[in-house]
Design a protein around this motif. Structure first.
Motif, PDB file in Angstrom:
ATOM      1  N   PHE A  81      -8.380  23.620   7.050  1.00  0.00           N
ATOM      2  CA  PHE A  81      -8.157  22.227   7.175  1.00  0.00           C
ATOM      3  C   PHE A  81      -7.041  21.621   6.384  1.00  0.00           C
ATOM      4  O   PHE A  81      -6.423  22.103   5.777  1.00  0.00           O
ATOM      5  N   ILE A  82      -6.380  20.212   6.880  1.00  0.00           N
ATOM      6  CA  ILE A  82      -5.439  19.663   6.225  1.00  0.00           C
ATOM      7  C   ILE A  82      -5.889  18.470   5.636  1.00  0.00           C
ATOM      8  O   ILE A  82      -6.841  17.781   6.043  1.00  0.00           O
ATOM      9  N   ASP A  83      -5.431  18.445   4.232  1.00  0.00           N
ATOM     10  CA  ASP A  83      -5.828  17.404   3.350  1.00  0.00           C
ATOM     11  C   ASP A  83      -4.931  16.173   3.383  1.00  0.00           C
ATOM     12  O   ASP A  83      -4.089  16.394   2.361  1.00  0.00           O
ATOM     13  N   THR A  84      -5.141  15.368   4.298  1.00  0.00           N
ATOM     14  CA  THR A  84      -4.108  14.064   4.308  1.00  0.00           C
ATOM     15  C   THR A  84      -4.520  13.061   5.278  1.00  0.00           C
ATOM     16  O   THR A  84      -5.521  13.496   6.117  1.00  0.00           O
ATOM     17  N   ALA A  85      -3.922  11.810   5.114  1.00  0.00           N
ATOM     18  CA  ALA A  85      -4.184  11.012   6.054  1.00  0.00           C
ATOM     19  C   ALA A  85      -2.603  10.568   6.952  1.00  0.00           C
ATOM     20  O   ALA A  85      -2.681   9.708   7.613  1.00  0.00           O
ATOM     21  N   ASP A  86      -1.669  11.134   6.644  1.00  0.00           N
ATOM     22  CA  ASP A  86      -0.412  11.372   7.401  1.00  0.00           C
ATOM     23  C   ASP A  86      -0.552  11.613   8.637  1.00  0.00           C
ATOM     24  O   ASP A  86      -0.560  12.865   8.855  1.00  0.00           O
ATOM     25  N   LEU A  87      -0.354  10.771   9.654  1.00  0.00           N
ATOM     26  CA  LEU A  87      -0.353  11.035  11.038  1.00  0.00           C
ATOM     27  C   LEU A  87       0.658  12.456  11.558  1.00  0.00           C
ATOM     28  O   LEU A  87       0.383  13.242  12.283  1.00  0.00           O
ATOM     29  N   ASP A  88       1.548  12.225  10.935  1.00  0.00           N
ATOM     30  CA  ASP A  88       3.066  13.196  11.280  1.00  0.00           C
ATOM     31  C   ASP A  88       2.677  14.393  10.909  1.00  0.00           C
ATOM     32  O   ASP A  88       2.838  15.287  11.373  1.00  0.00           O
ATOM     33  N   GLU A  89       1.903  14.501   9.551  1.00  0.00           N
ATOM     34  CA  GLU A  89       1.739  15.858   9.016  1.00  0.00           C
ATOM     35  C   GLU A  89       0.750  16.492   9.757  1.00  0.00           C
ATOM     36  O   GLU A  89       0.624  17.460   9.929  1.00  0.00           O
ATOM     37  N   ILE A  90      -0.263  15.653  10.275  1.00  0.00           N
ATOM     38  CA  ILE A  90      -1.523  15.966  11.009  1.00  0.00           C
ATOM     39  C   ILE A  90      -1.051  16.822  12.318  1.00  0.00           C
ATOM     40  O   ILE A  90      -1.392  17.843  12.891  1.00  0.00           O
ATOM     41  N   GLY A 112      -9.547  21.402  11.266  1.00  0.00           N
ATOM     42  CA  GLY A 112     -10.054  20.082  10.887  1.00  0.00           C
ATOM     43  C   GLY A 112      -9.325  19.332   9.661  1.00  0.00           C
ATOM     44  O   GLY A 112      -7.919  19.581   9.361  1.00  0.00           O
ATOM     45  N   VAL A 113      -9.720  18.004   9.476  1.00  0.00           N
ATOM     46  CA  VAL A 113      -9.019  17.142   8.570  1.00  0.00           C
ATOM     47  C   VAL A 113      -9.868  16.464   7.506  1.00  0.00           C
ATOM     48  O   VAL A 113     -11.069  16.360   7.899  1.00  0.00           O
ATOM     49  N   THR A 114      -9.400  16.683   6.369  1.00  0.00           N
ATOM     50  CA  THR A 114     -10.280  15.802   5.321  1.00  0.00           C
ATOM     51  C   THR A 114      -9.302  14.587   4.751  1.00  0.00           C
ATOM     52  O   THR A 114      -8.074  14.940   4.740  1.00  0.00           O
ATOM     53  N   THR A 115      -9.777  13.448   4.513  1.00  0.00           N
ATOM     54  CA  THR A 115      -9.111  12.575   3.954  1.00  0.00           C
ATOM     55  C   THR A 115     -10.013  11.739   2.891  1.00  0.00           C
ATOM     56  O   THR A 115     -11.164  12.269   2.664  1.00  0.00           O
ATOM     57  N   ASN A 116      -9.339  10.895   1.995  1.00  0.00           N
ATOM     58  CA  ASN A 116      -9.836  10.035   1.132  1.00  0.00           C
ATOM     59  C   ASN A 116      -9.359   8.805   0.985  1.00  0.00           C
ATOM     60  O   ASN A 116      -8.272   8.752   1.322  1.00  0.00           O
ATOM     61  N   PRO A 117      -9.772   7.997   0.131  1.00  0.00           N
ATOM     62  CA  PRO A 117      -9.061   6.472  -0.225  1.00  0.00           C
ATOM     63  C   PRO A 117      -7.763   6.775  -0.527  1.00  0.00           C
ATOM     64  O   PRO A 117      -6.807   5.917  -0.207  1.00  0.00           O
ATOM     65  N   SER A 118      -7.298   7.663  -1.596  1.00  0.00           N
ATOM     66  CA  SER A 118      -6.228   7.940  -2.223  1.00  0.00           C
ATOM     67  C   SER A 118      -5.309   8.520  -1.172  1.00  0.00           C
ATOM     68  O   SER A 118      -4.035   7.785  -1.207  1.00  0.00           O
ATOM     69  N   LEU A 119      -5.509   9.295  -0.425  1.00  0.00           N
ATOM     70  CA  LEU A 119      -4.618  10.056   0.476  1.00  0.00           C
ATOM     71  C   LEU A 119      -4.203   8.506   1.560  1.00  0.00           C
ATOM     72  O   LEU A 119      -3.067   8.674   2.088  1.00  0.00           O
ATOM     73  N   TYR A 120      -5.315   7.799   2.143  1.00  0.00           N
ATOM     74  CA  TYR A 120      -4.846   6.821   3.028  1.00  0.00           C
ATOM     75  C   TYR A 120      -4.156   5.875   2.417  1.00  0.00           C
ATOM     76  O   TYR A 120      -3.373   5.336   2.856  1.00  0.00           O
ATOM     77  N   ALA A 121      -4.346   5.542   1.030  1.00  0.00           N
ATOM     78  CA  ALA A 121      -3.505   4.597   0.380  1.00  0.00           C
ATOM     79  C   ALA A 121      -2.074   5.021   0.456  1.00  0.00           C
ATOM     80  O   ALA A 121      -1.022   4.436   0.432  1.00  0.00           O
ATOM     81  N   ARG A 122      -1.897   6.373   0.278  1.00  0.00           N
ATOM     82  CA  ARG A 122      -0.385   6.781   0.233  1.00  0.00           C
ATOM     83  C   ARG A 122       0.422   6.512   1.517  1.00  0.00           C
ATOM     84  O   ARG A 122       1.642   6.744   1.603  1.00  0.00           O
ATOM     85  N   THR A 123      -0.392   6.284   2.681  1.00  0.00           N
ATOM     86  CA  THR A 123       0.359   6.143   3.855  1.00  0.00           C
ATOM     87  C   THR A 123       0.840   4.529   3.993  1.00  0.00           C
ATOM     88  O   THR A 123       1.461   4.329   4.952  1.00  0.00           O
ATOM     89  N   GLY A 124       0.346   3.758   2.905  1.00  0.00           N
ATOM     90  CA  GLY A 124       0.580   2.494   3.063  1.00  0.00           C
ATOM     91  C   GLY A 124      -0.434   1.659   3.936  1.00  0.00           C
ATOM     92  O   GLY A 124      -0.167   0.450   4.027  1.00  0.00           O
ATOM     93  N   GLY A 125      -1.443   2.059   4.334  1.00  0.00           N
ATOM     94  CA  GLY A 125      -2.325   1.670   5.229  1.00  0.00           C
ATOM     95  C   GLY A 125      -3.115   0.446   4.593  1.00  0.00           C
ATOM     96  O   GLY A 125      -3.317   0.451   3.320  1.00  0.00           O
ATOM     97  N   PHE A 140      -7.909   0.604   8.467  1.00  0.00           N
ATOM     98  CA  PHE A 140      -8.529   1.959   8.025  1.00  0.00           C
ATOM     99  C   PHE A 140      -9.187   2.619   9.084  1.00  0.00           C
ATOM    100  O   PHE A 140      -8.948   3.745   9.527  1.00  0.00           O
ATOM    101  N   GLU A 141     -10.198   1.763   9.656  1.00  0.00           N
ATOM    102  CA  GLU A 141     -11.025   2.443  10.812  1.00  0.00           C
ATOM    103  C   GLU A 141     -10.394   2.716  12.086  1.00  0.00           C
ATOM    104  O   GLU A 141     -10.329   3.940  12.639  1.00  0.00           O
ATOM    105  N   PRO A 142      -9.189   2.022  12.521  1.00  0.00           N
ATOM    106  CA  PRO A 142      -8.346   2.420  13.459  1.00  0.00           C
ATOM    107  C   PRO A 142      -7.571   3.792  13.257  1.00  0.00           C
ATOM    108  O   PRO A 142      -7.258   4.443  14.142  1.00  0.00           O
TER     109      PRO A 142
END
Length: 227
Positions: free
Chosen positions: A4-13, A24-37, A42-44
């Motif tokens: 699995f890749i542990d990120t919320a970055d769309l380009d990395e995925i 698969g992919v795992t994300t968390n609030p910290s990883l999403y925050a790093r994208t500037g989201g 969040f849900e989109p």
């Protein structure tokens, strides 16, 4: 072992998915925050990840604090896409939430697991995935892989009546920092390693591979020059 890749970055995925090794992919609030989201996005954003990884499990973490809130948020997240997995931290509130969600066919990834008793209770409650954190043990001078070994052995000693047809519960080695973590997790029998993109790229590297490529290129250049 699955990657699995542990990120919320769309380009990395997208790039990792193009390699053909992603499961698969795992994300968390910290990883999403790093994208500037932003909160409203969040849900989109989770939906976009699910579209990139169609059919692969994508863990979206709940930020709720009570059992009732976790259940409600888990249902909402699971409704976003068929491959969403609800991520909950192991705690007193999340066990009954996991039990209820599992009874509704909603998959839960129980995270922040640091002991065999936590892992066993997560499995018994109905977690589809259990995520022991290896690197965070190393951060405090402990040996994370020793704890992972305990959890893998303990969980796989038993059956739980949940997710049997899918082969669950599966152990996700999380907080992975190095290729060594990946190697040892595979040798210990962990089902999955969720790996940050930088560490995933390191898994491709070896100095002897680089040396061999350089040698092949140099020899081929001689062949080309001789024409």
């Amino acid at each position: 072992m699955k990657f699995f890749i542990d990120t919320a970055d769309l380009d990395e995925i997208r790039e990792a998915a193009s390699w053909g090794v992603l499961s698969g992919v795992t994300t968390n609030p910290s990883l999403y925050a790093r994208t500037g989201g932003k909160l409203a996005d969040f849900e989109p954003h989770m939906v976009k990840i699910c579209e990139i990884c169609e059919g692969l499990p994508v863990s979206a973490e709940s930020t709720a604090n009570t059992t009732e809130e976790m259940i409600a948020e888990g249902r909402r997240l699971a409704a976003l896409a068929p491959n969403i997995v609800v991520k909950l931290p192991v705690c007193e509130a999340s066990l009954p939430a996991t039990h209820q969600l599992a009874s509704e066919g909603i998959r839960v990834n129980m995270t922040l697991v640091f002991s065999a008793p936590q892992a066993l209770m997560a499995a018994r409650a109905g977690a589809r995935y259990i995520s022991p954190f290896v690197g965070r043990f190393d951060d405090i001078g402990d040996e994370g892989l020793d704890h992972l070994a305990e959890m893998v052995t303990a969980v796989k000693n038993y059956t739980y009546g949940y997710w049997d047809e899918e082969g669950g519960p599966e152990i996700i080695t999380a907080s992975v920092r190095t290729p060594h973590h990946v190697t040892q997790a595979a040798l210990l029998g962990a089902d999955i390693a969720t790996v940050p993109f930088g560490a995933l790229k390191k898994c491709l590297k070896h100095p002897l591979t680089d040396q061999g490529l350089a040698s092949f290129e140099a020899d081929w250049a001689k062949v080309v020059a001789s024409q």
